[in-house]
Enzyme design. Structure first.
Site, mmCIF file in Angstrom:
data_model
loop_
_atom_site.group_PDB
_atom_site.id
_atom_site.type_symbol
_atom_site.label_atom_id
_atom_site.label_comp_id
_atom_site.label_asym_id
_atom_site.label_seq_id
_atom_site.Cartn_x
_atom_site.Cartn_y
_atom_site.Cartn_z
ATOM 1 N N ASN A 175 0.852 -1.193 0.000
ATOM 2 C CA ASN A 175 0.000 0.000 0.000
ATOM 3 C C ASN A 175 0.886 1.242 0.000
ATOM 4 O O ASN A 175 1.333 1.702 1.049
ATOM 5 C CB ASN A 175 -0.911 -0.021 1.216
ATOM 6 C CG ASN A 175 -1.951 -1.112 1.133
ATOM 7 O OD1 ASN A 175 -2.947 -0.973 0.422
ATOM 8 N ND2 ASN A 175 -1.711 -2.211 1.840
ATOM 9 N N GLU A 176 1.153 1.748 -1.171
ATOM 10 C CA GLU A 176 2.054 2.879 -1.344
ATOM 11 C C GLU A 176 1.366 4.193 -0.939
ATOM 12 O O GLU A 176 0.145 4.221 -0.741
ATOM 13 C CB GLU A 176 2.509 2.955 -2.807
ATOM 14 C CG GLU A 176 3.297 1.736 -3.291
ATOM 15 C CD GLU A 176 4.724 1.675 -2.741
ATOM 16 O OE1 GLU A 176 5.038 2.396 -1.767
ATOM 17 O OE2 GLU A 176 5.534 0.906 -3.284
ATOM 18 N N PRO A 177 2.158 5.277 -0.794
ATOM 19 C CA PRO A 177 1.563 6.571 -0.483
ATOM 20 C C PRO A 177 0.388 6.900 -1.400
ATOM 21 O O PRO A 177 0.462 6.694 -2.606
ATOM 22 C CB PRO A 177 2.732 7.541 -0.698
ATOM 23 C CG PRO A 177 3.942 6.721 -0.352
ATOM 24 C CD PRO A 177 3.633 5.349 -0.875
ATOM 25 N N THR A 203 10.393 1.992 -3.478
ATOM 26 C CA THR A 203 10.152 0.579 -3.189
ATOM 27 C C THR A 203 10.909 -0.300 -4.172
ATOM 28 O O THR A 203 11.502 -1.317 -3.791
ATOM 29 C CB THR A 203 8.648 0.280 -3.258
ATOM 30 O OG1 THR A 203 7.965 1.100 -2.300
ATOM 31 C CG2 THR A 203 8.363 -1.184 -2.975
#
Length: 644
Positions: A176-178, A195
């Site tokens: 779950n990235e920014p 990442t």
């Protein structure tokens, strides 16, 4: 009758007893700090095992959410040990993995499917039908429905009883990235560049890292009844401070865990280093002012006020939560001089000790004037990258210097670089079938192929020849250069074996043969693939075994840091200034490591070449000393003494 303590309370008590826990006004997530990741991992593994036992007694399935990456490896090792040695059964366990790269084959050694089977599932009695890992090969047309089905399957079991997490430097949990929404479910996602950079070492280059992934959502994770997040190493320190102490924000998805009622962050000392209660404890509560803490606090105050030591005032101390220190020390004037002298005494142009001098206030002993010295280098270039100027100074000052390369470093040589060398060799030996075989292997190598023994030998020889060129340039005879090729490293992959007794014996033998007065070793634990830490552990274990030897009474150990981080000013115990000419000489020594220039495979999160970043780092250290009121040097290499 005493009320029975709940399962949750029992686990919280065990964490508080085993680690360093403190509830402060700064922190919004419960966290426990351990001295080592190994100790912490065992505690977490035992919580999981207790949960499995408890659910089994209730005749209920135990639903675990599992993570991948380096953080949970020791947890899985302990669970496997408990299965094999203590009878821990996984027959009632159902697992759901957080994420998977997309697209990726299950048999790809970088897939999370392969990781989980390699580290856990192949070694325990879990039923194959109870293992759930996102499918990295589901078709694009079916992907959306596949994610919905994965989410519904988790819910069909009543949600996750326990979710194990790591954290990325972007603040991602799972993938779950920014920008991820608090209620997001299982879905496909595009990976953040940072990442992918962090994953690049495992994939042997960022170009090989998939750009997408399938991940459980924030909402899926937050629905777990219990969450434990693991974080090790200084690379995670900044994002952890922002997560634990900052405001909830989609820019740092891990901050959503602040609203989960049963979450614990389990940290090692390096990962916790930026937390307020660790970095500046005087802002949290009354302190016991040790000499070390005094120095740390005054350096911090100088940096905060942008003043050198000798210009700090009583008001500066009082305004910034340090009035108790002044009460103990008297006046700012006296304390400032004391701290100035302490830092000044770390500076020396004689890292091996200055002969025929009073060494009372010098970092090293004057006797013996000529010392036997070992410089341990985890890879065949850390010596010149990290302490090339000091190395040069030790040789020039007549010490008996030995450089010991602990690993072959073969995995860091690209296939293209190896092919270049073997084709040159083939031109001089046209009838060599072995060389032809190596050429064919390199030209036809696929992503999943592990280097053959012959290719690893070739790549190791490339690193050796570069190392010898650099040490000769610095005036060291070949007889004083040693290549250990520690066995733990020789896997042909980024994943290394655990340290063995053979590794430790090799380390003991070289130390016992040389009987050094000084040992220099890499204390930088932030390298992208962990070799520095394993090499340091091998030294520490060797020192334990040799501690009773008479020659060890005269042996001092100095730790340098590598290409990723430097010691903080308050940690430095020996500072070796470099002249502009020495900086240039160090640069030239680094240049001999040609296979590690121009697009090095293990760059980490810094796009600068190693020689650029270490020059900048050495220059910055010198600037910090100057800002604190010390002399203005071109560059400084820094060391911290290790007491064994």
């Amino acid at each position: 009758m005493k009320e029975e303590i709940s399962y949750k309370e029992k686990e919280e008590i065990s964490y508080k007893e085993a680690g360093k826990f403190e509830d402060t006004r700064f922190e919004k997530i419960h966290n426990v700090i351990f001295d080592s990741s190994e100790e912490a991992s065992i505690i977490v593994a035992h919580e999981i095992a207790n949960l499995i036992h408890r659910k089994n007694e209730l005749n209920e399935p135990c639903v675990l959410g599992l993570a991948t990456g380096s953080s949970p490896v020791k947890v899985y090792e302990e669970l496997v040990r408990m299965h094999k040695e203590e009878g821990l059964s996984f027959a009632n366990v159902i697992t759901f993995n957080l994420d998977e790269y997309y697209p990726i084959d299950k048999d790809n050694i970088q897939s999370y499917f392969y990781f989980m089977h390699d580290h856990l599932f192949n070694h325990v009695d879990i039923l194959p039908e109870n293992i759930n890992i996102p499918d990295g090969k589901v078709s694009a047309e079916q992907l959306r429905q596949y994610c919905i089905d994965y989410e519904m399957k988790i819910k069909s079991y009543g949600g996750l009883d326990f979710q194990l997490l790591g954290i990325g430097r972007t603040g991602h949990i799972g993938f779950n990235e920014p920008g991820s929404h608090i209620n997001s479910g299982t879905r496909s996602i595009t990976l953040d560049y940072i990442t992918r950079i962090d994953a690049a070492p495992a994939f042997l280059g960022i170009d090989n890292v998939p750009r997408k992934a399938i991940t459980m959502g924030i909402g899926t994770i937050r629905s777990a009844k219990r969450i434990v997040l693991l974080a090790w190493g200084i690379n995670k320190a900044e994002i952890l401070k922002n997560t634990i102490e900052g405001e909830i924000s989609s820019k740092i998805p891990a901050t959503y865990l602040q609203e989960h009622s049963n979450t614990t962050f389990v940290l090692d000392s390096e990962a916790s280093s930026e937390l307020t209660r660790v970095k500046t404890p005087w802002l949290v509560k009354a302190c016991v002012w040790t000499e070390e803490l005094k120095f740390k606090a005054v350096v911090w105050l100088c940096e905060l006020t942008n003043k050198p030591f000798l210009k700090l005032t009583d008001k500066d101390y009082n305004d910034n939560g340090m009035s108790s220190l002044l009460t103990e020390e008297g006046t700012a004037y006296d304390l400032n001089i004391k701290m100035f002298n302490k830092l000044q005494n770390t500076i020396t142009g004689w890292p091996g000790g200055k002969p025929n001098s009073d060494d009372t206030y010098r970092p090293e002993r004057s006797i013996p004037a000529k010392k036997r010295i070992i410089i341990f280098s985890p890879h065949p270039d850390d010596d010149v990258i990290s302490m090339g100027g000091t190395f040069d100074r030790l040789v020039e000052q007549g010490h008996d210097v030995h450089v010991v390369y602990q690993t072959s470093g073969n995995i860091a040589v690209s296939n293209e670089e190896a092919l270049k060398f073997v084709e040159i060799s083939k031109a001089f030996n046209t009838n060599s079938s072995e060389l032809e075989s190596i050429i064919n292997f390199l030209k036809n190598k696929s992503k999943n192929d592990i280097d053959s023994v012959e290719v690893r030998k070739l790549k190791g020889l490339i690193r050796r020849s570069e190392s010898l060129a650099a040490t000769r340039y610095l005036g060291l005879p070949d007889s004083n250069v040693h290549f250990l090729d520690l066995p733990f490293y020789e896997t042909g992959t980024v994943k290394k074996n655990n340290l063995s007794d053979e590794d430790i014996k090799i380390m003991c033998n070289i130390i016992e043969n040389i009987k050094p007065h000084q040992i220099y070793a890499a204390g930088d634990l932030a390298d992208p693939h962990g070799t520095h830490k394993v090499c340091l552990d091998s030294l520490f274990e060797a020192l334990k075994r040799l501690k009773g030897k008479k020659f060890m009474d005269d042996c001092w150990v100095w730790l340098y840091r590598g290409a990723w981080h430097e010691w903080e000013s308050y940690q430095i115990e020996m500072a070796v200034p470099l002249s502009p000419d020495q900086v240039l000489k160090k640069r030239h020594a680094i240049f001999y490591h040609q296979s590690q220039k121009d697009g090095v495979m293990f760059q980490g999160n810094d796009n600068r070449e190693f020689w650029v970043r270490v020059e900048d780092r050495n220059r910055e250290t010198a600037k910090k000393y100057n800002d604190l009121g010390l002399a203005d040097y071109a560059a400084i290499e820094a060391f911290k003494r290790y007491h064994f």
